[in-house]
Design an enzyme around this catalytic site. Sequence first.
Site, PDB file in Angstrom:
ATOM      1  N   ASP A 131      -1.591  -1.229   9.708  1.00 14.56           N
ATOM      2  CA  ASP A 131      -0.187  -2.177  10.147  1.00 14.56           C
ATOM      3  C   ASP A 131       0.702  -1.071  10.725  1.00 14.56           C
ATOM      4  O   ASP A 131       0.996  -1.105  12.102  1.00 14.56           O
ATOM      5  CB  ASP A 131       0.134  -2.496   8.864  1.00 14.56           C
ATOM      6  CG  ASP A 131       1.557  -3.566   9.027  1.00 14.56           C
ATOM      7  OD1 ASP A 131       1.727  -4.143  10.160  1.00 14.56           O
ATOM      8  OD2 ASP A 131       1.508  -4.456   7.551  1.00 14.56           O
TER       9      ASP A 131
ATOM     10  N   HIS B 142      -2.376  -9.506   4.491  1.00 19.27           N
ATOM     11  CA  HIS B 142      -1.562  -8.901   3.343  1.00 19.27           C
ATOM     12  C   HIS B 142      -1.844  -9.259   1.658  1.00 19.27           C
ATOM     13  O   HIS B 142      -3.175  -8.738   1.180  1.00 19.27           O
ATOM     14  CB  HIS B 142      -0.175  -8.746   3.222  1.00 19.27           C
ATOM     15  CG  HIS B 142       0.499  -7.589   4.639  1.00 19.27           C
ATOM     16  ND1 HIS B 142       0.207  -6.490   4.437  1.00 19.27           N
ATOM     17  CD2 HIS B 142       1.370  -8.815   5.818  1.00 19.27           C
ATOM     18  CE1 HIS B 142       0.789  -5.786   5.667  1.00 19.27           C
ATOM     19  NE2 HIS B 142       1.612  -7.224   6.375  1.00 19.27           N
TER      20      HIS B 142
HETATM   21 ZN    ZN Z   1       2.033  -6.682  10.369  1.00 14.98          ZN
END
Ligand code: ZN
Length: 462
Positions: free
Chosen positions: A327, A276
Amino acid sequence: MTAAQPALFWAPYAWLDGQWKQQVCLQVGPDGHWSDVIAGVASAPEQATVLQGPVLPGLVNAHSHAFQRAFAGLSERRASEQDDFWSWRDRMYGVALRITPQQMRAVAAQLYAEMLLGGYTQVCEFHYLHHDDRGLAYADPATMAWAIADGAADAGMGLTLLPVLYERAGFAQPNLRNDQRRFAGTPDFIAGLQKTVAQSGRPLVNAGVSVHSLRAASPASITRLLEQVGDSDMPIHIHIAEQMQEVRDCLAHTGKHPIAWLCDALPLDARWQLVHATHTEPAEIETVAASGAGIVICPSTEGNLGDGFADLPHWLQHGVPMAIGSDSHVCRQWNEELRWLEYGQRMRLQQRNVAASPATGQSATAGRLLEAALSAGGQAAGQKRWGLQNGARADMLVLNPRASGLLGIPSSHTLDAYVFACDTPAIDAVYVAGQQVVAQGRHLRGEPLARDFLEAMNGLHP
Ligand code: ZN
């Protein structure tokens, strides 16, 4: 999957060295890796299989929680006044607590088949569902890891399994919450699991380690895990700076932003992947760049969860390796992830072609994003070579030149159109380690995998 047969392919054009090259011969060696990739071969050799469309490398999906596929599409309603990452997480835990090893295998297999259809041929699985629903270790502590690896084998997907160190509920909370009991792991347990998987000899499987996040593991435990890893070249992944609340908590408890803390406390290097890395200060980006570590952006999930926008221009400007992950799996195709990544930046900055860099000869947005994701993805998955080059695993995607978004597009713009103008599937065939797993736009085992997935979903959502 059986051992690869040596094979020879010829394609009208293929993505080599960051650009389209014409008339490409691709030879698969007996080890399932490319033994010879040459452009400019005017006619196909007699024994070659002639591919009917442009060829792209398979991409690494550098961040996955396979079980969350069983939850995609089921959290899109606001249940209370406040709906954010944390309320989503509470609902996600419901599935995490229920899923059995058998369901895990079926969900992973379906997900990985979908990823293959979407152009990924290797997945980094950030795996923290270690224990049974009471929070006790299975008789074989690697049971859930094997379920994921079996799912990958069922689909024919390459897997980098990353067991996750997860030991506390927050910076100031020494223990996990009761609804996190399946995640518990000590540094020794995680290192042991990594070793077990790495030494299993399963085809297309390798392993590294992960730290869930700075809030979920103490500095002492992270250090202990790194001692176990030693100077091994395995990948090391960590969620970081995804949410502002996490950034504020880190500031309150350490006096530093998360990435600044990580860079100051640990000797980061190219094995490290910062997943991220959404909320950053400019100095943090410079420090990560100097370390050799990479980042993994997950555009569809970051959009779905309301995380925020990564500082893409500065990450790219500083040459930080940037891989792509899906994800939570609301999206399973990389062209859409790259489109979302660029569109988010266009909306944020009110500009176009944000990722392009004409000054360095990279004026094509899709080309620059793909090149970044290719090389960084290989690094994130612990692959020494990746893409259509000698020595890399023989993975490739064959586009359908008659797909509506590609029809009539000049070959120089095929990738641009695939990323920005294809809203229907355009991948005709997929090969992993020289073996075909997708033909005519369908996964070769799609029907039985879908059946098992449906049964698992019915069990998980009665
Ligand atoms: Zn994750």
